[in-house]
Design a protein around this motif. Structure first.
Motif, PDB file in Angstrom:
ATOM      1  N   THR A 185      -6.999 108.631  73.508  1.00  0.00           N
ATOM      2  CA  THR A 185      -8.143 107.726  73.649  1.00  0.00           C
ATOM      3  C   THR A 185      -7.706 106.274  73.567  1.00  0.00           C
ATOM      4  O   THR A 185      -8.142 105.429  74.366  1.00  0.00           O
ATOM      5  CB  THR A 185      -9.198 108.014  72.561  1.00  0.00           C
ATOM      6  OG1 THR A 185      -9.554 109.400  72.614  1.00  0.00           O
ATOM      7  CG2 THR A 185     -10.438 107.158  72.767  1.00  0.00           C
ATOM      8  N   VAL A 186      -6.845 105.977  72.610  1.00  0.00           N
ATOM      9  CA  VAL A 186      -6.331 104.609  72.460  1.00  0.00           C
ATOM     10  C   VAL A 186      -5.560 104.192  73.716  1.00  0.00           C
ATOM     11  O   VAL A 186      -5.693 103.066  74.204  1.00  0.00           O
ATOM     12  CB  VAL A 186      -5.430 104.499  71.207  1.00  0.00           C
ATOM     13  CG1 VAL A 186      -4.689 103.152  71.187  1.00  0.00           C
ATOM     14  CG2 VAL A 186      -6.252 104.653  69.934  1.00  0.00           C
ATOM     15  N   GLY A 187      -4.770 105.126  74.261  1.00  0.00           N
ATOM     16  CA  GLY A 187      -4.013 104.830  75.476  1.00  0.00           C
ATOM     17  C   GLY A 187      -4.923 104.498  76.644  1.00  0.00           C
ATOM     18  O   GLY A 187      -4.671 103.551  77.398  1.00  0.00           O
ATOM     19  N   VAL A 188      -6.013 105.276  76.813  1.00  0.00           N
ATOM     20  CA  VAL A 188      -6.963 105.022  77.896  1.00  0.00           C
ATOM     21  C   VAL A 188      -7.631 103.665  77.705  1.00  0.00           C
ATOM     22  O   VAL A 188      -7.750 102.873  78.651  1.00  0.00           O
ATOM     23  CB  VAL A 188      -8.032 106.139  77.958  1.00  0.00           C
ATOM     24  CG1 VAL A 188      -9.155 105.753  78.921  1.00  0.00           C
ATOM     25  CG2 VAL A 188      -7.405 107.455  78.393  1.00  0.00           C
ATOM     26  N   LEU A 189      -8.067 103.373  76.473  1.00  0.00           N
ATOM     27  CA  LEU A 189      -8.725 102.089  76.197  1.00  0.00           C
ATOM     28  C   LEU A 189      -7.798 100.907  76.465  1.00  0.00           C
ATOM     29  O   LEU A 189      -8.210  99.893  77.034  1.00  0.00           O
ATOM     30  CB  LEU A 189      -9.233 102.055  74.754  1.00  0.00           C
ATOM     31  CG  LEU A 189     -10.490 102.884  74.473  1.00  0.00           C
ATOM     32  CD1 LEU A 189     -10.720 103.027  72.979  1.00  0.00           C
ATOM     33  CD2 LEU A 189     -11.703 102.263  75.150  1.00  0.00           C
ATOM     34  N   ASN A 190      -6.541 101.041  76.065  1.00  0.00           N
ATOM     35  CA  ASN A 190      -5.579  99.951  76.310  1.00  0.00           C
ATOM     36  C   ASN A 190      -5.358  99.732  77.810  1.00  0.00           C
ATOM     37  O   ASN A 190      -5.200  98.596  78.266  1.00  0.00           O
ATOM     38  CB  ASN A 190      -4.255 100.245  75.615  1.00  0.00           C
ATOM     39  CG  ASN A 190      -4.325 100.022  74.115  1.00  0.00           C
ATOM     40  OD1 ASN A 190      -5.129  99.208  73.644  1.00  0.00           O
ATOM     41  ND2 ASN A 190      -3.514 100.735  73.353  1.00  0.00           N
ATOM     42  N   THR A 191      -5.347 100.831  78.571  1.00  0.00           N
ATOM     43  CA  THR A 191      -5.201 100.714  80.028  1.00  0.00           C
ATOM     44  C   THR A 191      -6.432 100.046  80.630  1.00  0.00           C
ATOM     45  O   THR A 191      -6.318  99.201  81.530  1.00  0.00           O
ATOM     46  CB  THR A 191      -4.980 102.098  80.671  1.00  0.00           C
ATOM     47  OG1 THR A 191      -3.845 102.728  80.085  1.00  0.00           O
ATOM     48  CG2 THR A 191      -4.757 101.966  82.175  1.00  0.00           C
ATOM     49  N   LEU A 192      -7.617 100.403  80.137  1.00  0.00           N
ATOM     50  CA  LEU A 192      -8.852  99.787  80.621  1.00  0.00           C
ATOM     51  C   LEU A 192      -8.876  98.291  80.300  1.00  0.00           C
ATOM     52  O   LEU A 192      -9.334  97.476  81.114  1.00  0.00           O
ATOM     53  CB  LEU A 192     -10.069 100.474  79.998  1.00  0.00           C
ATOM     54  CG  LEU A 192     -10.361 101.906  80.468  1.00  0.00           C
ATOM     55  CD1 LEU A 192     -11.519 102.509  79.672  1.00  0.00           C
ATOM     56  CD2 LEU A 192     -10.669 101.938  81.963  1.00  0.00           C
ATOM     57  N   ILE A 193      -8.379  97.939  79.125  1.00  0.00           N
ATOM     58  CA  ILE A 193      -8.298  96.516  78.751  1.00  0.00           C
ATOM     59  C   ILE A 193      -7.374  95.775  79.714  1.00  0.00           C
ATOM     60  O   ILE A 193      -7.705  94.688  80.203  1.00  0.00           O
ATOM     61  CB  ILE A 193      -7.796  96.376  77.291  1.00  0.00           C
ATOM     62  CG1 ILE A 193      -8.868  96.850  76.312  1.00  0.00           C
ATOM     63  CG2 ILE A 193      -7.399  94.924  76.993  1.00  0.00           C
ATOM     64  CD1 ILE A 193      -8.387  96.970  74.878  1.00  0.00           C
ATOM     65  N   GLU A 194      -6.234  96.383  80.008  1.00  0.00           N
ATOM     66  CA  GLU A 194      -5.272  95.765  80.933  1.00  0.00           C
ATOM     67  C   GLU A 194      -5.893  95.588  82.324  1.00  0.00           C
ATOM     68  O   GLU A 194      -5.721  94.547  82.967  1.00  0.00           O
ATOM     69  CB  GLU A 194      -4.022  96.653  81.019  1.00  0.00           C
ATOM     70  CG  GLU A 194      -2.868  96.011  81.770  1.00  0.00           C
ATOM     71  CD  GLU A 194      -1.619  96.873  81.763  1.00  0.00           C
ATOM     72  OE1 GLU A 194      -0.643  96.511  82.434  1.00  0.00           O
ATOM     73  OE2 GLU A 194      -1.622  97.935  81.080  1.00  0.00           O
ATOM     74  N   LYS A 195      -6.633  96.604  82.767  1.00  0.00           N
ATOM     75  CA  LYS A 195      -7.300  96.519  84.074  1.00  0.00           C
ATOM     76  C   LYS A 195      -8.340  95.402  84.076  1.00  0.00           C
ATOM     77  O   LYS A 195      -8.438  94.628  85.032  1.00  0.00           O
ATOM     78  CB  LYS A 195      -7.979  97.845  84.413  1.00  0.00           C
ATOM     79  CG  LYS A 195      -7.053  99.019  84.625  1.00  0.00           C
ATOM     80  CD  LYS A 195      -6.388  99.008  85.978  1.00  0.00           C
ATOM     81  CE  LYS A 195      -7.322  99.399  87.081  1.00  0.00           C
ATOM     82  NZ  LYS A 195      -6.637  99.420  88.404  1.00  0.00           N
ATOM     83  N   SER A 196      -9.119  95.319  83.007  1.00  0.00           N
ATOM     84  CA  SER A 196     -10.178  94.322  82.930  1.00  0.00           C
ATOM     85  C   SER A 196      -9.605  92.908  82.864  1.00  0.00           C
ATOM     86  O   SER A 196     -10.125  91.989  83.499  1.00  0.00           O
ATOM     87  CB  SER A 196     -11.060  94.585  81.706  1.00  0.00           C
ATOM     88  OG  SER A 196     -12.200  93.753  81.718  1.00  0.00           O
ATOM     89  N   LEU A 197      -8.525  92.749  82.115  1.00  0.00           N
ATOM     90  CA  LEU A 197      -7.878  91.429  82.026  1.00  0.00           C
ATOM     91  C   LEU A 197      -7.294  91.009  83.368  1.00  0.00           C
ATOM     92  O   LEU A 197      -7.084  89.815  83.615  1.00  0.00           O
ATOM     93  CB  LEU A 197      -6.772  91.450  80.955  1.00  0.00           C
ATOM     94  CG  LEU A 197      -7.263  91.546  79.499  1.00  0.00           C
ATOM     95  CD1 LEU A 197      -6.086  91.746  78.559  1.00  0.00           C
ATOM     96  CD2 LEU A 197      -8.047  90.296  79.104  1.00  0.00           C
ATOM     97  N   GLY A 198      -7.034  91.991  84.238  1.00  0.00           N
ATOM     98  CA  GLY A 198      -6.531  91.706  85.584  1.00  0.00           C
ATOM     99  C   GLY A 198      -7.645  91.487  86.588  1.00  0.00           C
ATOM    100  O   GLY A 198      -7.420  91.579  87.799  1.00  0.00           O
ATOM    101  N   ASP A 199      -8.852  91.220  86.071  1.00  0.00           N
ATOM    102  CA  ASP A 199     -10.031  90.926  86.915  1.00  0.00           C
ATOM    103  C   ASP A 199     -10.470  92.117  87.765  1.00  0.00           C
ATOM    104  O   ASP A 199     -11.017  91.939  88.850  1.00  0.00           O
ATOM    105  CB  ASP A 199      -9.772  89.710  87.822  1.00  0.00           C
ATOM    106  CG  ASP A 199      -9.611  88.421  87.027  1.00  0.00           C
ATOM    107  OD1 ASP A 199     -10.271  88.308  85.974  1.00  0.00           O
ATOM    108  OD2 ASP A 199      -8.844  87.554  87.446  1.00  0.00           O
ATOM    109  N   ASN A 200     -10.215  93.332  87.289  1.00  0.00           N
ATOM    110  CA  ASN A 200     -10.685  94.525  87.989  1.00  0.00           C
ATOM    111  C   ASN A 200     -12.044  94.947  87.444  1.00  0.00           C
ATOM    112  O   ASN A 200     -12.289  94.863  86.238  1.00  0.00           O
ATOM    113  CB  ASN A 200      -9.701  95.689  87.795  1.00  0.00           C
ATOM    114  CG  ASN A 200      -8.377  95.439  88.478  1.00  0.00           C
ATOM    115  OD1 ASN A 200      -8.272  95.559  89.680  1.00  0.00           O
ATOM    116  ND2 ASN A 200      -7.362  95.084  87.693  1.00  0.00           N
ATOM    117  N   ILE A 201     -12.893  95.417  88.328  1.00  0.00           N
ATOM    118  CA  ILE A 201     -14.186  95.956  87.909  1.00  0.00           C
ATOM    119  C   ILE A 201     -13.989  97.417  87.524  1.00  0.00           C
ATOM    120  O   ILE A 201     -13.504  98.218  88.327  1.00  0.00           O
ATOM    121  CB  ILE A 201     -15.229  95.826  89.037  1.00  0.00           C
ATOM    122  CG1 ILE A 201     -15.492  94.350  89.345  1.00  0.00           C
ATOM    123  CG2 ILE A 201     -16.526  96.529  88.651  1.00  0.00           C
ATOM    124  CD1 ILE A 201     -16.376  94.113  90.547  1.00  0.00           C
TER     125      ILE A 201
END
Length: 335
Positions: free
Chosen positions: A54-70
């Motif tokens: 779960t932590v791994g998925v959340l960290n990936t989502l954070i990285e995606k969001s910081l990269g201006d991805n929806i």
């Protein structure tokens, strides 16, 4: 039971958590954890492995969001699927491979590793076969690659074609000339062109003969040099049509053939030209066969579930048919 905390960057909460914390609820259901939003961070409680995933998925989502991805359902589902499989593929690498932009400024890029392999195959090879179920982006990504090559003057024109076997039979009652009757079959190609290139630009280049959308039958007798050619819905070609198309290719051209061999509209008993071509050309240099799967579906998440359900149903029926055939053959031998 263990507990871990993930801090969501300010301003990214809505994108990462989803409307009404929708994505958090998905994570809880899939990984069987409890996620408590404390305001200053998310507390994840559960079995050690589940919490780690779960932590791994959340960290990936954070990285995606910081990269201006929806972030949407497809992105969340795909990242969770990779985590469950233990894949070490870097999903953030997909963000660097922007092919083009739509007229509204939205970046067009592969959303899955299967799509990235498909795009890379198109770049490296003269002919690429993109085969997979509906919603995997086969046609859309090929169109984006074609328009990008056209804008960069790598090719002089774009030719988009589809088989329209039924046009003279099922659409014969419609008013208008042949083109008017065939247009319904070509509409998905027009829609993608308008979205990526814009209607005005398409019409202008179409009038100059630089972009052509035509039924497959119009390809006979032509040699296509310095062109980016896309054959869509190739599962509906007959072997002779596919051979005709593949032998039209000239110097400086690039070809993408897309199709879904589970959705054929050919008459019963008719062999698909796509099925034959894959067997004939699979070992020829500069030709790639890229197979996309249900994991690469980027439409509504329900589409992926439908594709999976049909795959299971068809596999089950195929097994029953083969088993029945073997039983019949065995009985015949004993007679």
């Amino acid at each position: 039971m263990v507990k871990s905390q993930v801090v969501i960057p300010s301003g990214h909460e809505g994108n990462i958590l989803g409307p009404f914390d929708k994505y958090l609820k998905k994570l809880e259901n899939v990984f069987h954890v409890d996620i408590i939003n404390r305001g200053d961070g998310l507390n994840i409680i559960g079995e050690e492995k589940s919490v780690s995933l779960t932590v791994g998925v959340l960290n990936t989502l954070i990285e995606k969001s910081l990269g201006d991805n929806i972030i949407d359902d497809q992105v969340v589902d795909y990242i969770m699927e990779l985590s469950k499989e233990g894949s070490d593929e870097d999903i953030s690498a997909l963000d660097k491979d922007i092919i083009s932009y739509t007229v509204s400024g939205k970046p067009i890029k592969p959303k899955t590793h299967g799509q990235k392999k498909y795009v890379d195959s198109i770049k490296k090879n003269i002919i690429t076969f993109g085969i997979g179920p509906a919603g995997t982006g086969k046609t859309y990504l090929a169109m984006a690659m074609a328009i990008n090559a056209f804008k960069n003057e790598e090719v002089e024109r774009i030719i988009l074609t589809r088989p329209a076997i039924e046009a003279g039979e099922k659409l014969g009652f419609l008013p208008g000339d042949l083109q008017s009757k065939i247009d319904p079959y070509l509409r998905p190609l027009y829609d993608a062109l308008y979205q990526i290139m814009g209607a005005d630009s398409f019409i202008k280049n179409s009038e100059k003969g630089l972009i052509e959308v035509a039924p497959l039958a119009y390809m006979r007798g032509r040699t296509l040099d310095n062109s980016f050619i896309i054959l869509d819905e190739a599962q509906n070609t007959m072997p002779a049509q596919m051979k005709m198309f593949l032998t039209r290719i000239g110097f400086g051209s690039k070809v993408v053939v897309t199709g879904d061999n589970t959705q054929k509209d050919l008459p019963s008993g008719q062999i698909s030209g796509l099925d034959v071509a894959i067997k004939v050309v699979e070992n020829i240099e500069d030709i790639a066969i890229c197979k996309l799967t249900s994991k690469d579906v980027v439409r509504h998440p329900l589409v992926q579930k439908i594709v999976n359900a049909y795959e299971k149903y068809e596999a089950k029926n195929s097994y029953k048919e083969n088993r029945g055939k073997k039983f019949t053959d065995k009985n015949r031998k004993h007679r």
